[in-house]
Motif scaffolding. Sequence first.
Motif, PDB file in Angstrom:
ATOM      1  N   GLU A 172       0.819  -1.215   0.000  1.00 38.79           N
ATOM      2  CA  GLU A 172       0.000   0.000   0.000  1.00 38.79           C
ATOM      3  C   GLU A 172       0.852   1.264   0.000  1.00 38.79           C
ATOM      4  OE1 GLU A 172      -2.229  -3.367   0.863  1.00 38.79           O
ATOM      5  OE2 GLU A 172      -0.505  -2.636   2.005  1.00 38.79           O
ATOM      6  N   ILE A 173       2.062   1.183   0.539  1.00 37.80           N
ATOM      7  CA  ILE A 173       2.911   2.373   0.641  1.00 37.80           C
ATOM      8  C   ILE A 173       3.731   2.588  -0.627  1.00 37.80           C
ATOM      9  CG2 ILE A 173       4.854   3.402   1.891  1.00 37.80           C
ATOM     10  CD1 ILE A 173       3.815   2.052   4.416  1.00 37.80           C
ATOM     11  N   PHE A 174       4.338   1.526  -1.144  1.00 36.99           N
ATOM     12  CA  PHE A 174       5.307   1.688  -2.229  1.00 36.99           C
ATOM     13  C   PHE A 174       4.740   1.367  -3.609  1.00 36.99           C
ATOM     14  CE2 PHE A 174       7.874   0.828   1.573  1.00 36.99           C
ATOM     15  CZ  PHE A 174       8.699   1.940   1.552  1.00 36.99           C
ATOM     16  N   ASN A 175       3.516   0.879  -3.677  1.00 37.32           N
ATOM     17  CA  ASN A 175       2.947   0.590  -4.988  1.00 37.32           C
ATOM     18  C   ASN A 175       2.743   1.859  -5.804  1.00 37.32           C
ATOM     19  OD1 ASN A 175       2.769  -2.100  -5.521  1.00 37.32           O
ATOM     20  ND2 ASN A 175       0.675  -2.356  -4.799  1.00 37.32           N
ATOM     21  N   LYS A 176       2.735   1.700  -7.122  1.00 33.46           N
ATOM     22  CA  LYS A 176       2.403   2.822  -8.005  1.00 33.46           C
ATOM     23  C   LYS A 176       0.926   3.176  -7.842  1.00 33.46           C
ATOM     24  CE  LYS A 176       5.650   1.124 -11.500  1.00 33.46           C
ATOM     25  NZ  LYS A 176       5.766   0.528 -12.845  1.00 33.46           N
ATOM     26  N   PRO A 177       0.534   4.369  -8.264  1.00 29.94           N
ATOM     27  CA  PRO A 177      -0.895   4.703  -8.250  1.00 29.94           C
ATOM     28  C   PRO A 177      -1.702   3.690  -9.059  1.00 29.94           C
ATOM     29  CG  PRO A 177       0.406   6.664  -8.645  1.00 29.94           C
ATOM     30  CD  PRO A 177       1.363   5.511  -8.689  1.00 29.94           C
ATOM     31  N   MET A 178      -2.898   3.404  -8.584  1.00 29.73           N
ATOM     32  CA  MET A 178      -3.743   2.387  -9.208  1.00 29.73           C
ATOM     33  C   MET A 178      -4.995   3.033  -9.796  1.00 29.73           C
ATOM     34  SD  MET A 178      -5.580  -0.945  -7.444  1.00 29.73           S
ATOM     35  CE  MET A 178      -4.017  -1.701  -6.993  1.00 29.73           C
ATOM     36  N   ALA A 179      -5.280   2.715 -11.062  1.00 33.13           N
ATOM     37  CA  ALA A 179      -6.504   3.156 -11.735  1.00 33.13           C
ATOM     38  C   ALA A 179      -7.406   1.943 -11.903  1.00 33.13           C
ATOM     39  CB  ALA A 179      -6.193   3.782 -13.087  1.00 33.13           C
ATOM     40  N   LEU A 180      -8.574   1.987 -11.270  1.00 30.74           N
ATOM     41  CA  LEU A 180      -9.493   0.848 -11.239  1.00 30.74           C
ATOM     42  C   LEU A 180     -10.673   1.113 -12.168  1.00 30.74           C
ATOM     43  CD1 LEU A 180     -10.427  -1.837  -9.876  1.00 30.74           C
ATOM     44  CD2 LEU A 180     -11.540  -0.414  -8.140  1.00 30.74           C
ATOM     45  N   PHE A 181     -10.957   0.155 -13.059  1.00 26.34           N
ATOM     46  CA  PHE A 181     -12.093   0.244 -13.979  1.00 26.34           C
ATOM     47  C   PHE A 181     -13.117  -0.817 -13.593  1.00 26.34           C
ATOM     48  CE2 PHE A 181      -8.771   2.358 -16.262  1.00 26.34           C
ATOM     49  CZ  PHE A 181      -9.409   3.320 -17.028  1.00 26.34           C
ATOM     50  N   LEU A 182     -14.346  -0.387 -13.372  1.00 32.37           N
ATOM     51  CA  LEU A 182     -15.414  -1.318 -13.027  1.00 32.37           C
ATOM     52  C   LEU A 182     -16.720  -0.844 -13.649  1.00 32.37           C
ATOM     53  CD1 LEU A 182     -17.100   0.261 -10.538  1.00 32.37           C
ATOM     54  CD2 LEU A 182     -15.079  -0.426  -9.274  1.00 32.37           C
ATOM     55  N   GLY A 183     -17.720  -1.728 -13.628  1.00 31.90           N
ATOM     56  CA  GLY A 183     -19.009  -1.385 -14.216  1.00 31.90           C
ATOM     57  C   GLY A 183     -19.740  -2.616 -14.703  1.00 31.90           C
ATOM     58  N   PRO A 184     -20.914  -2.435 -15.311  1.00 32.50           N
ATOM     59  CA  PRO A 184     -21.684  -3.574 -15.827  1.00 32.50           C
ATOM     60  C   PRO A 184     -20.938  -4.300 -16.945  1.00 32.50           C
ATOM     61  CG  PRO A 184     -23.033  -1.581 -15.698  1.00 32.50           C
ATOM     62  CD  PRO A 184     -21.618  -1.157 -15.479  1.00 32.50           C
ATOM     63  N   TRP A 185     -21.409  -5.488 -17.259  1.00 27.93           N
ATOM     64  CA  TRP A 185     -20.778  -6.273 -18.309  1.00 27.93           C
ATOM     65  C   TRP A 185     -20.929  -5.579 -19.666  1.00 27.93           C
ATOM     66  CZ3 TRP A 185     -23.757  -8.108 -22.375  1.00 27.93           C
ATOM     67  CH2 TRP A 185     -25.134  -8.065 -22.191  1.00 27.93           C
ATOM     68  N   SER A 186     -19.914  -5.722 -20.493  1.00 32.28           N
ATOM     69  CA  SER A 186     -19.902  -5.206 -21.868  1.00 32.28           C
ATOM     70  C   SER A 186     -20.188  -3.708 -21.932  1.00 32.28           C
ATOM     71  CB  SER A 186     -20.933  -5.961 -22.731  1.00 32.28           C
ATOM     72  OG  SER A 186     -20.751  -5.649 -24.093  1.00 32.28           O
ATOM     73  N   ALA A 187     -19.710  -2.959 -20.923  1.00 33.22           N
ATOM     74  CA  ALA A 187     -19.891  -1.507 -20.941  1.00 33.22           C
ATOM     75  C   ALA A 187     -18.759  -0.797 -21.669  1.00 33.22           C
ATOM     76  CB  ALA A 187     -20.001  -0.972 -19.512  1.00 33.22           C
ATOM     77  N   GLY A 188     -17.637  -1.491 -21.875  1.00 38.69           N
ATOM     78  CA  GLY A 188     -16.514  -0.887 -22.581  1.00 38.69           C
ATOM     79  C   GLY A 188     -15.301  -0.645 -21.704  1.00 38.69           C
ATOM     80  N   LYS A 189     -15.209  -1.328 -20.555  1.00 42.69           N
ATOM     81  CA  LYS A 189     -14.053  -1.137 -19.661  1.00 42.69           C
ATOM     82  C   LYS A 189     -12.756  -1.559 -20.349  1.00 42.69           C
ATOM     83  CE  LYS A 189     -15.777  -3.889 -16.590  1.00 42.69           C
ATOM     84  NZ  LYS A 189     -17.029  -4.199 -17.311  1.00 42.69           N
ATOM     85  N   SER A 190     -12.750  -2.762 -20.896  1.00 43.05           N
ATOM     86  CA  SER A 190     -11.542  -3.262 -21.561  1.00 43.05           C
ATOM     87  C   SER A 190     -11.215  -2.437 -22.800  1.00 43.05           C
ATOM     88  CB  SER A 190     -11.726  -4.736 -21.941  1.00 43.05           C
ATOM     89  OG  SER A 190     -12.009  -5.519 -20.796  1.00 43.05           O
ATOM     90  N   SER A 191     -12.240  -1.956 -23.495  1.00 48.69           N
ATOM     91  CA  SER A 191     -12.003  -1.133 -24.688  1.00 48.69           C
ATOM     92  C   SER A 191     -11.316   0.179 -24.323  1.00 48.69           C
ATOM     93  CB  SER A 191     -13.330  -0.849 -25.401  1.00 48.69           C
ATOM     94  OG  SER A 191     -13.942  -2.045 -25.834  1.00 48.69           O
ATOM     95  N   VAL A 192     -11.717   0.782 -23.207  1.00 50.63           N
ATOM     96  CA  VAL A 192     -11.086   2.029 -22.768  1.00 50.63           C
ATOM     97  C   VAL A 192      -9.615   1.790 -22.441  1.00 50.63           C
ATOM     98  CG1 VAL A 192     -11.077   3.792 -20.970  1.00 50.63           C
ATOM     99  CG2 VAL A 192     -13.242   3.025 -21.930  1.00 50.63           C
ATOM    100  N   ILE A 193      -9.318   0.688 -21.750  1.00 49.10           N
ATOM    101  CA  ILE A 193      -7.925   0.375 -21.397  1.00 49.10           C
ATOM    102  C   ILE A 193      -7.105   0.122 -22.659  1.00 49.10           C
ATOM    103  CG2 ILE A 193      -6.444  -1.261 -20.187  1.00 49.10           C
ATOM    104  CD1 ILE A 193      -8.754  -1.685 -18.204  1.00 49.10           C
ATOM    105  N   ASN A 194      -7.652  -0.630 -23.599  1.00 42.28           N
ATOM    106  CA  ASN A 194      -6.942  -0.873 -24.863  1.00 42.28           C
ATOM    107  C   ASN A 194      -6.684   0.427 -25.612  1.00 42.28           C
ATOM    108  OD1 ASN A 194      -6.837  -3.653 -24.491  1.00 42.28           O
ATOM    109  ND2 ASN A 194      -8.757  -4.020 -25.570  1.00 42.28           N
ATOM    110  N   TYR A 195      -7.639   1.338 -25.561  1.00 37.85           N
ATOM    111  CA  TYR A 195      -7.484   2.624 -26.243  1.00 37.85           C
ATOM    112  C   TYR A 195      -6.368   3.450 -25.605  1.00 37.85           C
ATOM    113  CZ  TYR A 195      -8.656   7.399 -27.690  1.00 37.85           C
ATOM    114  OH  TYR A 195      -8.598   8.689 -28.169  1.00 37.85           O
ATOM    115  N   LEU A 196      -6.320   3.475 -24.275  1.00 38.39           N
ATOM    116  CA  LEU A 196      -5.280   4.244 -23.590  1.00 38.39           C
ATOM    117  C   LEU A 196      -3.887   3.691 -23.877  1.00 38.39           C
ATOM    118  CD1 LEU A 196      -6.960   4.798 -20.094  1.00 38.39           C
ATOM    119  CD2 LEU A 196      -6.567   6.523 -21.861  1.00 38.39           C
ATOM    120  N   LEU A 197      -3.778   2.369 -23.966  1.00 40.60           N
ATOM    121  CA  LEU A 197      -2.471   1.734 -24.148  1.00 40.60           C
ATOM    122  C   LEU A 197      -2.137   1.471 -25.609  1.00 40.60           C
ATOM    123  CD1 LEU A 197      -2.634  -0.858 -21.218  1.00 40.60           C
ATOM    124  CD2 LEU A 197      -1.574   1.400 -21.215  1.00 40.60           C
ATOM    125  N   GLY A 198      -3.076   1.724 -26.511  1.00 36.97           N
ATOM    126  CA  GLY A 198      -2.814   1.472 -27.925  1.00 36.97           C
ATOM    127  C   GLY A 198      -2.706   0.001 -28.266  1.00 36.97           C
TER     128      GLY A 198
END
Length: 542
Positions: free
Chosen positions: A160-186
């Motif tokens: 909890e102290i030394f980890n990098k900042p964490m960005a958490l994506f959650l929501g209903p199924w097939s809302a586009g969570k994985s698509s947003v992550i793929n878009y950010l990372l190319g």
Amino acid sequence: EEASEEGETTGHEAEEESEEEVGATEEEEDEEEAESGEETEGEHAPEEEEEEEEENSDEADAGLEAEEPEGSEEEEGSSEGDKSQEQEEEEEVRAGPRSRKHIADVLGFRDIGSDDDKEEDALIQEILQELKKLSVNAIQPMEKLYKFKDISTRVLGDAEIFNKPMALFLGPWSAGKSSVINYLLGTEHTKAGLKTGPQPTDIDFTIVHYADKLQRASGTEMAAHWAFSSVNKFGQGFLDHFRGIGLPHPLLQKVTIVDTPGILDKRKVENYPFNDAFQWFIDRADAIYVVFDPSKLEIGEEMATLLDQLKGREAQTRFLLNKADFVQPHDIMRVTGQLLWNVSPLLGSSEAPVIHTVSMTSRPYHAGTPAEFFHEQELALLDHLREIMDERVENTIAYARRHAVRVRNHAKLVDCYLSTFYKQKGIFGSKKKVAEAITKEPNKYNIFEGLSRLNNVSRYDLPDPQVYYKFFKLNPVYEFKPLIDTCTYFKGCPLDKLDIAIAYDLPQLLGKYNDKTKLKKDHEKSATGQVPVPMGAEERRS
């Protein structure tokens, strides 16, 4: 007769003279008329010339007027050409994949790994090491005395102290969570990309972290790492749905991204504590992005439970209305308002939640959609992600302070149970029966109400009484020491140390970090002696 002849001759002479005089006068009049005619001709000549000039000028003006429409037509043609060129450019943008250059600009990819960035990382590590010492000396003793780990999954360790900042994506199924992550990372349409599709495809908790090359790790391998070792308590059922993906992306050098299973009401997870696992990530996340599909805005029972778990983290939470370009332009505000209406009652804040209406994918926007509005919304979302990268120390110290407050409240609550126990037990009473009665019905003895009246304790920070009933089943109340008995002459009182850490030590540690970063800026003064002011979000975009 001679006289008459002389008279006739004189008469004739007089007539001739009179005729000559008349002729002379006529000649003189003719000459005068001729002269006057020449003068009048000379006077009328300039007037005729002026009239001719005026006629010529009128003809010239008419010619110019006749030429002007041709010029305006040319200007209109050029403006129409510019418009058509702009339209062609827009069509080209819509036809091809969208540019991702603004992502690198807003998130500052070019600054990652620079000398200034390395100096900042060294300063951050120094501050976090001091935070760890503070945790060991002031927080952990109270955790051990009152067995805080038996009642809460929240811990303050190295992860909890030394980890990098964490960005958490959650929501209903097939809302586009994985698509947003793929878009950010190319990583769209690549082997490294997360699975996407209209059907529920995300059934795992996926950690996307930095690596020199593409790596995939199972849940058992991820749990063996110090950063995620505490998830072992959720059992093998959780580890079977836990995995990691390592990518060589600059964003992952600063942030760890977590993709979570889509919420589906009809799907029951029984082989591991589903909501407890979510809570583990929610407590450690620096940014929480709840993604919704415009066609699925209903809040079911499972989603309502998850939103209830976000209470207290409203400042870190953002809602994403993804795939917004599928909505008709005149319906966008209505759909956004519907999402606001659905989620607001389930959150613990009086302020309206922040909603970003976006379409985060590389495919072109649909024709007729407000592309500029979507782009501005996306930039605002990227600004929030940049904030958690820049405020790593602030967020870590804030998490440590929240944890310290929970530990203090737990210790005070156990002490309240204990004091009530000694009052009710008497001399010959059965301690087990008295302890059972108190822990089963604490409201009857006003334990929680009495604790909420104490200083520095908020009633919203108090846990559920049923949780403590189970806790005291495992750890009998009479086995704990009262707070007053934990004090020693040489070491002092653990509770006092914890209070000092919450009120003074942690804020001073944050101030020390801010002072050192300010000194660093002083070393970077310009030739005028002025400290450079960091660019804001609007300036970075411009």
